[in-house]
Scaffold this motif. Structure first.
Motif, PDB file in Angstrom:
ATOM      1  N   GLU A   3       4.745  -3.768  -2.218  1.00 32.63           N
ATOM      2  CA  GLU A   3       3.429  -4.091  -1.672  1.00 32.63           C
ATOM      3  C   GLU A   3       3.401  -3.851  -0.161  1.00 32.63           C
ATOM      4  OE1 GLU A   3      -0.439  -5.008  -2.300  1.00 32.63           O
ATOM      5  OE2 GLU A   3       1.058  -5.034  -3.887  1.00 32.63           O
ATOM      6  N   GLY A   6       3.097  -0.320   0.798  1.00 26.95           N
ATOM      7  CA  GLY A   6       1.865   0.361   0.403  1.00 26.95           C
ATOM      8  C   GLY A   6       1.953   1.050  -0.947  1.00 26.95           C
ATOM      9  N   HIS A   8       1.109   0.359  -4.053  1.00 29.02           N
ATOM     10  CA  HIS A   8       0.325  -0.537  -4.895  1.00 29.02           C
ATOM     11  C   HIS A   8       0.374  -0.152  -6.375  1.00 29.02           C
ATOM     12  CE1 HIS A   8      -1.072  -2.196  -1.152  1.00 29.02           C
ATOM     13  NE2 HIS A   8      -1.427  -0.992  -0.768  1.00 29.02           N
ATOM     14  N   GLN A   9       0.722   1.084  -6.667  1.00 32.91           N
ATOM     15  CA  GLN A   9       0.801   1.526  -8.057  1.00 32.91           C
ATOM     16  C   GLN A   9       2.087   1.077  -8.741  1.00 32.91           C
ATOM     17  OE1 GLN A   9       1.510   3.372  -5.442  1.00 32.91           O
ATOM     18  NE2 GLN A   9       3.067   4.882  -5.911  1.00 32.91           N
ATOM     19  N   GLU A  11       4.759  -1.533 -10.142  1.00 37.35           N
ATOM     20  CA  GLU A  11       4.824  -2.899 -10.645  1.00 37.35           C
ATOM     21  C   GLU A  11       6.201  -3.134 -11.243  1.00 37.35           C
ATOM     22  OE1 GLU A  11       2.857  -5.607 -14.199  1.00 37.35           O
ATOM     23  OE2 GLU A  11       1.821  -3.811 -13.523  1.00 37.35           O
TER      24      GLU A  11
END
Length: 86
Positions: A3, A6, A8-9, A11
């Motif tokens: 996170e 950057g 964000h994709q 997980e």
């Protein structure tokens, strides 16, 4: 960390592969690092991955079964000694 970077994709998920339910969504990449070699059964992960991997997706198995094939380059003398000991 993802996170903050950057990403964000990205997980990260952690679960008990032999007893927890597998996610219902599909994934483009499933990465196992030192997982399969420690499991007493492989059938649950084969079933789970086949249910979760997206069409055309990739499954990366990062296992060190043959330690003598593992190396750090250009100078991996310590890893070579570990491989010989294993």
């Amino acid at each position: 960390m993802a996170e903050l970077a950057g990403l964000h994709q990205l997980e990260l998920r952690q679960q008990d592969l032999l007893s927890d339910p597998w996610p219902e969504e599909s994934f483009d990449l499933i990465w196992f690092r030192w997982v399969a070699m420690f499991l007493p059964q492989l059938e649950p992960i084969l079933t789970g991955v086949s249910q979760c991997i997206a069409p055309g997706g990739r499954w990366l198995l990062h296992e060190y079964v043959h330690w003598d094939t593992f190396g750090l380059h250009p100078h991996g003398q310590a890893i070579q000694r570990i491989g010989k000991a294993c």
